[in-house]
Scaffold this active site. Structure first.
Site, PDB file in Angstrom:
ATOM      1  N   CYS A   1      27.608 -23.282  23.183  1.00 50.71           N
ATOM      2  CA  CYS A   1      27.194 -21.962  23.639  1.00 50.71           C
ATOM      3  C   CYS A   1      25.713 -21.731  23.371  1.00 50.71           C
ATOM      4  O   CYS A   1      25.143 -22.289  22.435  1.00 50.71           O
ATOM      5  CB  CYS A   1      28.015 -20.888  22.929  1.00 50.71           C
TER       6      CYS A   1
ATOM      7  N   HIS B   1      30.008 -26.101  18.413  1.00 56.22           N
ATOM      8  CA  HIS B   1      29.589 -24.702  18.482  1.00 56.22           C
ATOM      9  C   HIS B   1      28.073 -24.572  18.528  1.00 56.22           C
ATOM     10  O   HIS B   1      27.330 -25.401  17.983  1.00 56.22           O
ATOM     11  CB  HIS B   1      30.098 -23.948  17.250  1.00 56.22           C
TER      12      HIS B   1
END
Length: 324
Positions: A146, A94
């Site tokens: 991301c 992440h």
């Protein structure tokens, strides 16, 4: 460099966040696949590859990808480096965006990756590491996460948000974005510190102390003390632009192993062409693959002009022949 054997060193980090609301599926598979590629195609010695994952059934003695452990592994790798060496950091997991107090940033945020303990590693931490790389060596960072565009603070953009990109794709419905919203991280850290504050730095400093990111340990006026080197030794291949998400593919849909879309695109690029490819070529070809498969993410390249056209991981033609 004739007559000198170049070391090839790597740190590979895969975070699946098992048994949490933020669980991903393909991140460990991503770094295991890259480990195999580094050995077979690029001539890395297995003993020079450090692997950090949060695999549930990991062997005893395995290293968890906490913020402190990741930074220590990267520091050990850089401490060994000499001119001519090839260093590689692959992160699959992440990412998040931190509201910035610095004026003039393109998106009003700064980028960070999210280790398994949420001790954020920011663009400033990676800038400090890049600045320690000896001149003549290189540190290539692939971040399949991301908001990873611009993840090395002050790195020169070669292919990025200001480059012309097509926005006619739609998010692949079978994927999950590899992002944890800033508000969720703030909530989690607040539960650990029992402090009522909307400042993420307050929580990170309280819980992690000296192991927290430089972004939060240094006064605002001192954050500009980390200029890029000239020439810069860092090379960032990001899975998406700073304002985009990167995708994690579900195995029940793909019919096989789960994977990160960008990591898999790199594997496809390398499989399709055994010849040495430039960093620019790898990113451009990965963009085309993702677009053809319906992913609305645009990999970026940040590095010096010279490194943009340098071969990815310094591959030699002799290595290309052995990879066939």
């Amino acid at each position: 460099m004739e007559g000198i054997t170049r070391k090839r060193l790597a740190v590979l980090v895969g975070c699946n966040y098992p048994n949490t609301p933020n669980e991903l599926r393909g991140c460990i598979n991503d770094v295991l696949a890259m480990r195999d590629t580094l050995i077979k195609r690029f001539g890395f010695d297995p003993s020079n590859i450090e692997l950090l994952t949060d695999q549930v059934d990991a062997p005893a003695g395995s290293t968890l990808p906490t913020g402190a452990n990741i930074k220590q592994a990267l520091a050990r790798m850089i401490d060994q480096a000499q001119p001519g060496d090839v260093l590689y950091f692959h992160y699959s997991g992440h990412g998040t965006r931190i509201p910035s107090m610095k004026p003039g940033l393109p998106f009003g945020h700064e980028e960070a990756i999210v280790p398994c303990d949420s001790n954020l590693i920011t663009d400033l931490d990676l800038r400090q590491l890049v600045n320690r790389v000896p001149k003549g060596a290189s540190l290539t960072i692939v971040s399949d996460s991301c908001h990873s565009g611009g993840l090395i603070d002050k790195e020169k953009e070669q292919i990025g948000p200001s480059s012309q990109v097509s926005k006619d794709t739609t998010m692949n419905l079978n994927s999950k974005p590899k992002t944890i919203p800033f508000t969720s991280i703030l909530q989690q850290l607040s539960s650990l510190t029992n402090i009522s504050s909307s400042d993420v730095g307050t929580h990170l400093l309280e819980f992690f102390g000296s192991e927290a990111s430089l972004r939060f340990r240094l006064p605002l006026l001192e954050l500009d003390l980390f200029p890029p080197l000239k020439p810069d030794e860092g090379i960032l291949l990001s899975g998406c632009q700073a304002d985009e998400t990167s995708a994690d593919m579900d195995p029940s849909v793909t019919g096989g192993k789960a994977y990160g879309a960008f990591s898999n695109a790199i594997q496809m690029v390398l499989k399709d062409d055994a010849a040495p490819l430039s960093n620019r070529e790898v990113v451009v070809r990965a963009r085309k693959i993702l677009q053809s498969r319906g992913f609305d993410q645009h990999p970026c390249l940040y590095c010096s002009d010279e490194n943009a056209d340098a071969t990815f991981l310094g591959q030699q033609q002799s290595q290309a022949s052995s990879a066939l």
